[in-house]
Design a protein around this motif. Structure first.
Motif, PDB file in Angstrom:
ATOM      1  N   GLU A  52      56.791  -5.020  -9.109  1.00 23.02           N
ATOM      2  CA  GLU A  52      58.216  -4.905  -8.688  1.00 23.02           C
ATOM      3  C   GLU A  52      57.271  -4.292  -7.036  1.00 23.02           C
ATOM      4  OE1 GLU A  52      57.635  -0.632 -10.385  1.00 23.02           O
ATOM      5  OE2 GLU A  52      59.371  -1.628 -11.666  1.00 23.02           O
ATOM      6  N   PRO A  53      58.303  -4.091  -6.029  1.00 19.14           N
ATOM      7  CA  PRO A  53      58.270  -3.542  -4.706  1.00 19.14           C
ATOM      8  C   PRO A  53      56.642  -2.245  -5.307  1.00 19.14           C
ATOM      9  CG  PRO A  53      59.729  -4.164  -5.081  1.00 19.14           C
ATOM     10  CD  PRO A  53      59.822  -3.859  -6.557  1.00 19.14           C
ATOM     11  N   VAL A  54      55.720  -2.263  -4.417  1.00 20.05           N
ATOM     12  CA  VAL A  54      55.128  -1.211  -4.747  1.00 20.05           C
ATOM     13  C   VAL A  54      54.937   0.012  -3.419  1.00 20.05           C
ATOM     14  CG1 VAL A  54      52.640  -0.395  -4.216  1.00 20.05           C
ATOM     15  CG2 VAL A  54      53.161  -2.698  -5.747  1.00 20.05           C
ATOM     16  N   ARG A  55      55.287   1.173  -3.678  1.00 19.84           N
ATOM     17  CA  ARG A  55      55.693   2.477  -2.769  1.00 19.84           C
ATOM     18  C   ARG A  55      54.230   3.200  -2.543  1.00 19.84           C
ATOM     19  NH1 ARG A  55      60.381   5.036  -3.450  1.00 19.84           N
ATOM     20  NH2 ARG A  55      61.661   3.671  -4.774  1.00 19.84           N
ATOM     21  N   VAL A  88      57.062  -8.120   3.180  1.00 14.19           N
ATOM     22  CA  VAL A  88      58.088  -7.779   2.879  1.00 14.19           C
ATOM     23  C   VAL A  88      58.071  -6.110   2.450  1.00 14.19           C
ATOM     24  CG1 VAL A  88      59.547  -9.880   3.381  1.00 14.19           C
ATOM     25  CG2 VAL A  88      59.663  -8.762   1.245  1.00 14.19           C
ATOM     26  N   SER A  89      59.482  -5.599   3.525  1.00 11.73           N
ATOM     27  CA  SER A  89      60.110  -3.719   3.093  1.00 11.73           C
ATOM     28  C   SER A  89      61.628  -4.110   1.650  1.00 11.73           C
ATOM     29  CB  SER A  89      59.882  -3.092   4.013  1.00 11.73           C
ATOM     30  OG  SER A  89      59.993  -2.176   3.835  1.00 11.73           O
ATOM     31  N   VAL A  90      61.256  -3.802   0.826  1.00 15.36           N
ATOM     32  CA  VAL A  90      62.065  -3.827   0.122  1.00 15.36           C
ATOM     33  C   VAL A  90      62.479  -3.134  -0.923  1.00 15.36           C
ATOM     34  CG1 VAL A  90      62.915  -6.805   0.486  1.00 15.36           C
ATOM     35  CG2 VAL A  90      61.469  -5.564  -1.567  1.00 15.36           C
ATOM     36  N   ALA A  91      63.208  -2.359  -1.027  1.00 21.68           N
ATOM     37  CA  ALA A  91      63.248  -1.083  -2.407  1.00 21.68           C
ATOM     38  C   ALA A  91      62.594   0.278  -2.391  1.00 21.68           C
ATOM     39  CB  ALA A  91      63.071  -1.697  -3.867  1.00 21.68           C
ATOM     40  N   GLY A  92      62.282   0.106  -1.412  1.00 23.38           N
ATOM     41  CA  GLY A  92      61.331   1.943  -1.012  1.00 23.38           C
ATOM     42  C   GLY A  92      59.920   1.455  -1.657  1.00 23.38           C
ATOM     43  N   GLY A  93      59.104   0.174  -1.062  1.00 26.29           N
ATOM     44  CA  GLY A  93      58.136  -0.092  -0.839  1.00 26.29           C
ATOM     45  C   GLY A  93      57.597  -2.086   0.039  1.00 26.29           C
ATOM     46  N   TRP A  94      56.557  -2.216  -1.002  1.00 26.91           N
ATOM     47  CA  TRP A  94      56.566  -3.519  -0.126  1.00 26.91           C
ATOM     48  C   TRP A  94      56.125  -5.068  -1.207  1.00 26.91           C
ATOM     49  CZ3 TRP A  94      54.446   0.782   1.634  1.00 26.91           C
ATOM     50  CH2 TRP A  94      54.257   1.507   2.937  1.00 26.91           C
ATOM     51  N   GLN A  95      56.580  -6.091  -1.243  1.00 22.59           N
ATOM     52  CA  GLN A  95      56.542  -7.173  -2.046  1.00 22.59           C
ATOM     53  C   GLN A  95      56.337  -8.212  -1.483  1.00 22.59           C
ATOM     54  OE1 GLN A  95      60.269  -7.884  -4.140  1.00 22.59           O
ATOM     55  NE2 GLN A  95      58.587  -7.852  -6.186  1.00 22.59           N
ATOM     56  N   LYS A 183      66.841  -0.061  -8.604  1.00 27.08           N
ATOM     57  CA  LYS A 183      65.904  -0.815  -7.439  1.00 27.08           C
ATOM     58  C   LYS A 183      66.078  -2.395  -7.127  1.00 27.08           C
ATOM     59  CE  LYS A 183      63.506   3.383  -7.807  1.00 27.08           C
ATOM     60  NZ  LYS A 183      62.185   4.504  -8.193  1.00 27.08           N
ATOM     61  N   LEU A 184      66.096  -3.038  -8.775  1.00 22.14           N
ATOM     62  CA  LEU A 184      66.003  -4.131  -9.019  1.00 22.14           C
ATOM     63  C   LEU A 184      67.191  -5.113  -7.835  1.00 22.14           C
ATOM     64  CD1 LEU A 184      64.432  -6.611 -10.133  1.00 22.14           C
ATOM     65  CD2 LEU A 184      66.164  -6.133 -12.358  1.00 22.14           C
ATOM     66  N   PHE A 185      68.236  -4.026  -8.021  1.00 22.46           N
ATOM     67  CA  PHE A 185      69.061  -4.786  -7.406  1.00 22.46           C
ATOM     68  C   PHE A 185      68.762  -4.532  -5.620  1.00 22.46           C
ATOM     69  CE2 PHE A 185      72.964  -3.418  -3.966  1.00 22.46           C
ATOM     70  CZ  PHE A 185      73.044  -5.150  -4.400  1.00 22.46           C
ATOM     71  N   LEU A 186      68.032  -3.969  -5.338  1.00 20.43           N
ATOM     72  CA  LEU A 186      67.483  -3.979  -3.488  1.00 20.43           C
ATOM     73  C   LEU A 186      66.496  -5.226  -3.437  1.00 20.43           C
ATOM     74  CD1 LEU A 186      66.865  -0.215  -3.041  1.00 20.43           C
ATOM     75  CD2 LEU A 186      69.653  -1.784  -2.295  1.00 20.43           C
ATOM     76  N   SER A 187      65.383  -5.464  -4.700  1.00 17.77           N
ATOM     77  CA  SER A 187      64.574  -5.666  -4.452  1.00 17.77           C
ATOM     78  C   SER A 187      65.126  -7.652  -4.945  1.00 17.77           C
ATOM     79  CB  SER A 187      63.676  -5.732  -5.498  1.00 17.77           C
ATOM     80  OG  SER A 187      62.970  -6.605  -5.834  1.00 17.77           O
TER      81      SER A 187
END
Length: 243
Positions: A52-55, A88-95, A183-187
């Motif tokens: 998942e996106p890493v904060r 990319v920057s998604v859901a408050g983190g990077w992925q 958050k999964l929705f945003l990601s």
């Protein structure tokens, strides 16, 4: 007397402190250029390995105290400029994400992907969109939006994808559950925050959404979604709906 949970917490904290002592974040023995390069590699490794996106606070654990995460990310993005994937920057983190232009290539290959998005029916996708714009929203409110009943099965399917979760109880009679995006929705849809949703007026002009049928004035989007423990949803699963 401290219970088992308190003892477990202390053991975990002791283990974390021991790890901090053993793990060298500062790399003071390396020259500046090599130190920066090692920090870049560490950050990329953490992001690559994460599901998942890493904060920011997670990445800060593996680099020096004075290291700029933003500058590291900038350098990594530049390094990946000619690669078929990007940071990319998604859901408050990077992925890590495959670049959009290679989507057809990946589909044509039929290779299994690591994080395929859940397949939604057209109606489920529309309901998900309505939750995104009107959250926290009850099932009854959703039914008003579409002019027909939104079944419990439809809501259950969307909850099963992880795209929505239980929000606060509605103040209306019976205190029904409301639903919010996660958050999964945003990601999954490549958004940093809910501000990245398309302008709602544009959707109305296109005939894709009708706030009037839902009495939108009675369904404001709020700024502090919360979860309901009875529904098995933790606060970490629910995205704060700040629009």
């Amino acid at each position: 007397m401290a219970g088992p949970s308190a003892a477990k917490t202390r053991r975990r904290q002791d283990k974390d402190r021991q790890h901090d002592v053993l793990y060298d974040c500062e790399l003071a023995d390396l020259p500046p250029e090599l130190r920066w390069r090692e920090w870049m590699l560490r950050v990329e490794a953490v992001i690559f390995a994460s599901a998942e996106p890493v904060r920011r606070e997670t990445l800060a654990r593996v680099v020096g105290e004075d290291c700029s995460i933003d500058l590291l990310i900038d350098d990594l993005q530049e390094e990946l400029r000619d690669r078929p994937y990007e940071l990319v920057s998604v859901a408050g983190g990077w992925q890590h994400r495959t670049r959009v232009r290679f989507g057809d290539t990946i589909l044509a290959s039929t290779a299994p992907t690591r994080s395929a998005a859940a397949a939604l029916s057209e109606f489920e996708a529309m309901v998900l969109m309505a939750v995104g714009y009107f959250q926290p929203v009850t099932r009854s409110d959703l039914s008003k939006i579409f002019g027909k009943e939104v079944s419990r099965d439809t809501v259950a399917e969307l909850r099963g994808t992880g795209f929505i979760a239980a929000g606060p109880r509605s103040p209306t009679p019976g205190a029904p559950y409301t639903y919010v995006t996660t958050k999964l929705f945003l990601s999954a849809f490549g958004m940093e925050t809910l501000r990245d949703l398309l302008n709602i007026e544009a959707l109305e002009d296109a005939g894709l959404l009708n706030r009037n049928s839902a009495s939108a004035d009675e369904m404001p989007v709020v700024t502090n979604n919360s979860s309901d423990e009875d529904e098995g949803t933790s606060e970490d699963d629910v995205e704060s709906a700040v629009l």
